[in-house]
Write a protein that holds these residues in place. Structure first.
Motif, PDB file in Angstrom:
ATOM      1  N   PRO A  61       0.835  -1.212   0.000  1.00 14.30           N
ATOM      2  CA  PRO A  61       0.000   0.000   0.000  1.00 14.30           C
ATOM      3  C   PRO A  61       0.863   1.252   0.000  1.00 14.30           C
ATOM      4  N   TYR A  62       0.442   2.233  -0.755  1.00  9.12           N
ATOM      5  CA  TYR A  62       1.175   3.507  -0.786  1.00  9.12           C
ATOM      6  C   TYR A  62       0.631   4.409   0.309  1.00  9.12           C
ATOM      7  N   PHE A  63       1.509   4.849   1.178  1.00  7.15           N
ATOM      8  CA  PHE A  63       1.096   5.755   2.242  1.00  7.15           C
ATOM      9  C   PHE A  63       2.193   6.783   2.482  1.00  7.15           C
ATOM     10  N   ASP A  64       1.830   8.031   2.384  1.00  7.07           N
ATOM     11  CA  ASP A  64       2.757   9.135   2.618  1.00  7.07           C
ATOM     12  C   ASP A  64       2.315   9.862   3.879  1.00  7.07           C
ATOM     13  N   GLU A  69      -5.137  15.915   5.101  1.00  8.01           N
ATOM     14  CA  GLU A  69      -6.355  15.186   5.419  1.00  8.01           C
ATOM     15  C   GLU A  69      -7.216  14.884   4.207  1.00  8.01           C
ATOM     16  N   SER A  70      -6.813  15.336   3.038  1.00  4.80           N
ATOM     17  CA  SER A  70      -7.632  15.117   1.840  1.00  4.80           C
ATOM     18  C   SER A  70      -7.461  13.730   1.251  1.00  4.80           C
ATOM     19  N   THR A  71      -6.518  12.919   1.777  1.00  2.79           N
ATOM     20  CA  THR A  71      -6.287  11.589   1.226  1.00  2.79           C
ATOM     21  C   THR A  71      -7.408  10.652   1.634  1.00  2.79           C
ATOM     22  N   PRO A  72      -7.734   9.660   0.783  1.00  6.44           N
ATOM     23  CA  PRO A  72      -8.818   8.710   1.106  1.00  6.44           C
ATOM     24  C   PRO A  72      -8.564   7.958   2.394  1.00  6.44           C
ATOM     25  N   ALA A  73      -7.303   7.611   2.680  1.00  2.00           N
ATOM     26  CA  ALA A  73      -7.001   6.830   3.883  1.00  2.00           C
ATOM     27  C   ALA A  73      -7.399   7.596   5.134  1.00  2.00           C
TER      28      ALA A  73
END
Length: 307
Positions: A61-64, A69-73
């Protein structure tokens, strides 16, 4: 065939569909007809549709952590809870698939579909180019799902089934004569598996399952409703009934612990422990003495042992 597929996933943890096909065919005894790939895929898709099998979470999974806070995660998690989540938990949330992704069946290629339906491929006039592009996409998705996607057993589903079976069997000895089929039909007619802590069934579903049992076809809604109410099933509209599995599992767990306390510390300890479990909160020593009508010294010594 479905049993062989589940067995393969249980023994190996996670496999691609292509690996499952090879394993299933290799397990067929010599001299017997080997199942076709399309037949195995049909059985496999049934297991996925019933939620006994699911796609594994994303392997990479790609996670930065610097993303805002705009990311889906981050949108999946409430803001109050997100603040206390560790980096590892955020990565797990990112890797977790949604329900439509988890239980997405392996698509059939157009060639297989044409064999199944026994109809010409280009039956729709004027849509040849569009149909051809659709066919390529379907074949590509099917190839990826068969050779690259990893699958595993959905243990939540099996645990839920075992929980239902446990609650059904535990209550059977206490049921009135003739109510066993209604109780079993209620569990079999469960509408959804999303909530693993309760069972909700409609009256029509219960009647349908009841009609398949001996003597059940003669029962009416008037016979079913009083039994469901006696079994502590709740309803809001009178058409769907819900049974809370948590309450029963908790009650059974308490009974098990109480029996252990009684066996090890005696009747007085059992009485005190039962009182504390029933109250579900802290109880003053004087109140325990007054409620249990036990000698003060016995209560003190027993509480010390239990403590």
């Amino acid at each position: 065939e479905s049993e062989a597929l589940i067995e393969g996933l249980l023994q190996n943890g996670r496999l691609t569909f292509d690996q499952l096909v090879g394993r299933t065919i290799s397990k067929v005894p010599e001299g017997t007809i080997r199942p076709a790939r399309e037949e195995i895929r049909m059985n496999f898709n049934r297991l996925v549709y019933a939620r006994y099998v699911e796609r594994c979470p994303k392997a990479e999974p790609y996670f930065d952590p610097r993303e805002d806070e705009s990311t889906p995660a981050r949108r999946r998690v409430p803001k109050t809870a997100e603040e206390v989540l560790s980096l590892e938990q955020k990565v797990v949330n990112t890797a977790t698939l949604s329900d439509p992704e988890r239980f997405s069946e392996i698509p059939y290629s157009m060639e297989d579909a044409s064999k199944t339906n026994d109809c010409p491929r280009n039956a729709v006039a004027g849509a040849k180019r569009k149909h051809g592009a659709f066919e390529v996409d379907e074949e590509l998705n099917s190839t990826i799902a068969e050779n690259e996607v990893l699958w595993r057993v959905n243990f939540e589903k099996f645990i839920f089934c075992l929980k239902k079976k446990f609650c059904a069997d535990r209550k059977k000895p206490k049921l009135k004569v003739g109510t066993h089929p209604i109780w079993e039909s209620f569990f079999e007619a469960n509408l959804t598996d999303k909530d693993t802590n309760s069972v909700t069934s409609s009256l029509n579903g219960i009647l349908e399952k009841l009609g398949q049992k001996e003597g059940g076809a003669a029962m009416s809604i008037g016979d079913i409703k009083p039994v469901l109410q006696d079994l502590q099933c709740t309803t809001s509209d009178g058409e769907e009934f819900t049974f809370d599995l948590r309450k029963m599992v908790e009650a059974c767990r308490n009974e098990e612990i109480e029996s252990l306390v009684k066996k090890k510390y005696g009747q007085e300890a059992f009485t005190i422990f039962r009182l504390l479990v029933t109250q579900g909160c802290a109880v003053e020593t004087d109140q325990i003495i007054d409620t249990t009508i036990l000698d003060k010294q016995i209560v003190h010594s027993t509480l010390y042992k239990l403590w």
